[in-house]
Design a protein around this motif. Structure first.
Motif, PDB file in Angstrom:
ATOM      1  N   TYR A 132       0.590  -0.968   0.422  1.00  0.00           N
ATOM      2  CA  TYR A 132      -0.392   0.176   0.597  1.00  0.00           C
ATOM      3  C   TYR A 132       0.705   1.175  -0.525  1.00  0.00           C
ATOM      4  O   TYR A 132       0.445   2.145  -0.688  1.00  0.00           O
ATOM      5  CB  TYR A 132      -0.766   0.212   1.391  1.00  0.00           C
ATOM      6  CG  TYR A 132      -1.971  -1.119   1.245  1.00  0.00           C
ATOM      7  CD1 TYR A 132      -3.052  -1.115  -0.172  1.00  0.00           C
ATOM      8  CD2 TYR A 132      -1.859  -2.566   1.574  1.00  0.00           C
ATOM      9  CE1 TYR A 132      -3.621  -2.194   0.073  1.00  0.00           C
ATOM     10  CE2 TYR A 132      -2.881  -3.569   1.733  1.00  0.00           C
ATOM     11  CZ  TYR A 132      -3.300  -4.034   0.651  1.00  0.00           C
ATOM     12  OH  TYR A 132      -5.282  -4.961   1.221  1.00  0.00           O
ATOM     13  N   ALA A 136       0.759   3.404  -3.660  1.00  0.00           N
ATOM     14  CA  ALA A 136      -0.361   5.023  -2.133  1.00  0.00           C
ATOM     15  C   ALA A 136      -0.506   5.753  -3.798  1.00  0.00           C
ATOM     16  O   ALA A 136      -1.710   6.563  -3.879  1.00  0.00           O
ATOM     17  CB  ALA A 136      -0.201   5.332  -1.066  1.00  0.00           C
ATOM     18  N   GLY A 144     -11.689  12.006  -3.415  1.00  0.00           N
ATOM     19  CA  GLY A 144     -11.923  10.789  -2.379  1.00  0.00           C
ATOM     20  C   GLY A 144     -13.705  10.979  -2.100  1.00  0.00           C
ATOM     21  O   GLY A 144     -14.673  11.520  -2.123  1.00  0.00           O
ATOM     22  N   LEU A 148     -12.498  10.159   2.680  1.00  0.00           N
ATOM     23  CA  LEU A 148     -11.798   9.177   2.561  1.00  0.00           C
ATOM     24  C   LEU A 148     -10.382   9.841   1.513  1.00  0.00           C
ATOM     25  O   LEU A 148     -11.550  10.046   1.172  1.00  0.00           O
ATOM     26  CB  LEU A 148     -11.870   7.535   2.736  1.00  0.00           C
ATOM     27  CG  LEU A 148     -12.986   7.065   3.979  1.00  0.00           C
ATOM     28  CD1 LEU A 148     -13.922   5.932   3.585  1.00  0.00           C
ATOM     29  CD2 LEU A 148     -11.918   7.103   5.053  1.00  0.00           C
ATOM     30  N   PRO A 149      -9.128   8.883   1.525  1.00  0.00           N
ATOM     31  CA  PRO A 149      -8.729   9.270   0.686  1.00  0.00           C
ATOM     32  C   PRO A 149      -8.891   8.528  -0.913  1.00  0.00           C
ATOM     33  O   PRO A 149     -10.384   7.915  -1.101  1.00  0.00           O
ATOM     34  CB  PRO A 149      -7.366   8.089   0.579  1.00  0.00           C
ATOM     35  CG  PRO A 149      -6.834   8.682   2.229  1.00  0.00           C
ATOM     36  CD  PRO A 149      -8.527   8.756   3.263  1.00  0.00           C
ATOM     37  N   THR A 152      -9.986   4.293  -1.637  1.00  0.00           N
ATOM     38  CA  THR A 152      -9.899   4.001  -0.440  1.00  0.00           C
ATOM     39  C   THR A 152     -10.972   2.904  -0.624  1.00  0.00           C
ATOM     40  O   THR A 152     -11.068   2.072  -0.211  1.00  0.00           O
ATOM     41  CB  THR A 152     -10.080   4.949   0.889  1.00  0.00           C
ATOM     42  OG1 THR A 152      -8.730   5.542   1.181  1.00  0.00           O
ATOM     43  CG2 THR A 152     -10.767   4.233   2.454  1.00  0.00           C
ATOM     44  N   PHE A 156     -10.825  -1.139   0.634  1.00  0.00           N
ATOM     45  CA  PHE A 156     -11.657  -1.322   1.714  1.00  0.00           C
ATOM     46  C   PHE A 156     -12.377  -2.243   1.590  1.00  0.00           C
ATOM     47  O   PHE A 156     -12.634  -3.551   2.408  1.00  0.00           O
ATOM     48  CB  PHE A 156     -12.205  -0.804   2.385  1.00  0.00           C
ATOM     49  CG  PHE A 156     -11.179   0.250   3.356  1.00  0.00           C
ATOM     50  CD1 PHE A 156      -9.524   0.178   3.143  1.00  0.00           C
ATOM     51  CD2 PHE A 156     -11.804   1.151   4.378  1.00  0.00           C
ATOM     52  CE1 PHE A 156      -8.832   0.644   3.980  1.00  0.00           C
ATOM     53  CE2 PHE A 156     -10.596   2.127   5.137  1.00  0.00           C
ATOM     54  CZ  PHE A 156      -9.719   2.136   4.983  1.00  0.00           C
ATOM     55  N   GLU A 212     -11.897   6.337  -9.978  1.00  0.00           N
ATOM     56  CA  GLU A 212     -11.177   4.975  -9.409  1.00  0.00           C
ATOM     57  C   GLU A 212     -10.629   3.757  -9.683  1.00  0.00           C
ATOM     58  O   GLU A 212     -10.527   3.383  -9.490  1.00  0.00           O
ATOM     59  CB  GLU A 212     -12.291   4.509  -7.653  1.00  0.00           C
ATOM     60  CG  GLU A 212     -12.041   6.043  -7.601  1.00  0.00           C
ATOM     61  CD  GLU A 212     -12.912   5.438  -6.066  1.00  0.00           C
ATOM     62  OE1 GLU A 212     -13.119   6.262  -4.639  1.00  0.00           O
ATOM     63  OE2 GLU A 212     -14.646   4.548  -5.676  1.00  0.00           O
ATOM     64  N   ALA A 215      -7.097   2.604  -8.530  1.00  0.00           N
ATOM     65  CA  ALA A 215      -8.077   1.319  -6.931  1.00  0.00           C
ATOM     66  C   ALA A 215      -8.862   0.107  -7.482  1.00  0.00           C
ATOM     67  O   ALA A 215      -8.075  -0.983  -6.779  1.00  0.00           O
ATOM     68  CB  ALA A 215      -9.058   2.513  -6.509  1.00  0.00           C
ATOM     69  N   LEU A 315      -9.948  -1.594  10.799  1.00  0.00           N
ATOM     70  CA  LEU A 315      -9.665  -0.873   9.320  1.00  0.00           C
ATOM     71  C   LEU A 315      -9.744   0.300   9.833  1.00  0.00           C
ATOM     72  O   LEU A 315      -9.816   1.961   9.415  1.00  0.00           O
ATOM     73  CB  LEU A 315     -10.928  -1.107   8.554  1.00  0.00           C
ATOM     74  CG  LEU A 315     -11.092  -2.179   7.913  1.00  0.00           C
ATOM     75  CD1 LEU A 315     -12.294  -2.131   6.698  1.00  0.00           C
ATOM     76  CD2 LEU A 315      -9.421  -1.912   6.572  1.00  0.00           C
ATOM     77  N   ALA A 319      -3.422   3.678  10.215  1.00  0.00           N
ATOM     78  CA  ALA A 319      -1.938   2.636   9.399  1.00  0.00           C
ATOM     79  C   ALA A 319      -1.100   2.286  10.334  1.00  0.00           C
ATOM     80  O   ALA A 319      -0.895   1.446  10.379  1.00  0.00           O
ATOM     81  CB  ALA A 319      -2.049   3.603   7.938  1.00  0.00           C
TER      82      ALA A 319
END
Length: 467
Positions: A132, A136, A144, A148-149, A152, A156, A212, A215, A315, A319
């Motif tokens: 990660y 990132a 986001g 959240l970034p 994410t 998740f 995204e 991601a 979660l 981090a």
């Protein structure tokens, strides 16, 4: 009762009675022969059978030995003046003091394991976090969602799906291994790991928003890795997995330097490819086990739900705290084994249920306290080394320790088969934390308290520790 001593009357063993340790002088036989009789032949026989008679739990055991050595009732009447082998055995049993040796503990029971192996597994749980770090910057391509970034949400969603699926898959494979059928375990992993990878990638895709796509691609690789890592961990290929994760060490400079995107992608793909190929090679010798029944699939569902609840709790930790929690899973596993081994040992040493409950409670407190001490040290270390980590404050540390207690107690209950209770408590705590993030510490504290009570009630019983 020793199986080597209990023989049916008249059974032939091929063994003879032990050698006479010493001769006693006495009168010669009436025919003038050279044989020397003991003053009391029964004393001589008692000497010869001393060890066997001392460990016998019933005169019939001695009678069986006498008959297996060929002693007839006529010989016994003429030599020892007893009616038959049973009467002689009763005399020998009465005149010999009982000396039962204490049972030796098993050399390597199922709950004895080495600390290095558990630490290696903890390292393997944490190393993917470097992926990660590498990925990132590749995900930061748009805004986001939910504060959240970028990327994410799909990551998740895919990760939680993988945790649920692979927890249940690992349970099913471990069940087959426990039944001694490695071939069936390999077949279950061969069918389940690819299906889990597809499910994780599909959920990540469904959860993605505009912009995204990076991601989604990362989430697909994440799902593939989780399936491959599950295969290698279940089959005991930890060192092979460690070698496959070695390219992720290239993320260490990324903590301070801006690495080229091409290098980041190359390192991620190299590690993912090595893990997948290694897992495929581990599955290849398994063959097919189609047509077998096996444990019901429903038994694995609570394990997946426990993975969901514990994953959601983690979660929310941040981090650096996630790194500390994953690294702590190695010592956690070792302490779980220590608790189970101690419980098995107490069954051999203690004679009352009250003493057993007190001993188990003390062991539980020491093991849980030891785990929380390790987690505290890892939390402080991760906060100091992880870029942008939140400050180490007493409320934050207390919240993390409560989550750690929930995880360890849940894993302990899971190892005893009480996974449904652990899953229910974790899911309720995770739901409360999701609905009211500010109440997260309170939810974790309540869950830890409930699990402490459940553990004390369920595991203080001697029957819970009998395999």
């Amino acid at each position: 009762m020793s199986g080597s001593l209990w023989l049916r009357p008249g059974a032939a063993t091929g063994d003879t009675l032990p050698a006479v340790p010493r001769q006693r002088t006495g009168p010669r036989t009436p025919d003038g022969g050279g044989a020397v009789l003991a003053a009391d032949p029964l004393d001589e026989l008692a000497d010869r059978l001393d060890t066997l008679a001392a460990t016998a739990v019933h005169p019939d055991e001695i009678a069986a030995i006498l008959e297996s050595d060929g002693m007839t009732d006529d010989h016994i009447r003429r030599t020892y003046g007893r009616q038959d082998s049973f009467a002689l055995a009763e005399d020998l049993y009465a005149r010999t003091e009982r000396r039962h040796p204490a049972p030796a503990p098993p050399a390597a029971g199922p709950w004895h394991t080495g600390l290095p192996g558990c630490l290696l597994r903890g390292l393997l749980f944490a190393l993917p976090g470097l992926g990660y770090v590498l990925g990132a910057p590749l995900l930061a391509t748009g805004p986001g969602r939910y504060g959240l970034p970028p990327g994410t949400v799909p990551l998740f969603a895919g990760a939680v799906t993988g945790w649920v699926w692979n927890q249940a898959l690992a349970h099913r494979a471990y069940t087959w291994l426990g039944l001694g059928d490695r071939r069936a375990a390999v077949w279950a992993l061969s069918a389940g790991a690819p299906a889990g990878a597809v499910a994780g990638a599909a959920v990540a895709t469904a959860a993605a928003g505009p912009g995204e796509l990076p991601a989604v691609l990362f989430g697909a690789g994440q799902a593939l890795y989780l399936g491959a890592a599950t295969v290698l961990l279940v089959l005991g290929r930890e060192r092979a997995l460690l070698a496959a994760l070695t390219p992720l060490a290239g993320a260490v400079p990324a903590f301070r330097l801006d690495l080229p995107d091409a290098l980041r992608i190359a390192l991620l793909l190299l590690s993912l490819t090595a893990t997948t190929v290694t897992a495929a090679a581990a599955l290849r010798p398994g063959g097919s086990a189609r047509g077998r029944g096996g444990p019901p699939l429903a038994r694995s569902v609570p394990y997946g739900l426990f993975g969901l609840g514990s994953g959601l709790l983690v979660l929310y930790a941040g981090a650096d705290a996630i790194i500390a929690l994953t690294l702590s899973m190695g010592p956690a596993e070792w302490l779980l084994h220590r608790f189970r081994a101690a419980g098995t040992a107490r069954l051999r040493l203690l004679t009352t249920a009250r003493d057993f409950r007190r001993a188990v409670t003390g062991t539980l407190a020491r093991c849980l306290g030891g785990y929380l001490a390790v987690l505290l040290a890892l939390t402080v270390t991760a906060a100091l080394l992880w870029p942008g980590a939140a400050a180490v404050t007493a409320p934050r540390v207390a919240s993390l320790l409560l989550i750690g207690a929930v995880l360890w107690l849940g894993l302990l209950l899971q190892s005893f088969g009480a996974v449904a209770s652990a899953a229910a408590v974790c899911l309720l705590a995770a739901a409360a934390q999701a609905l009211a993030p500010a109440a997260g510490p309170l939810a974790a504290g309540a869950a830890a308290a409930v699990l402490c009570v459940l553990t004390r009630v369920l595991l203080a019983r001697p029957t819970a520790h009998r395999a």
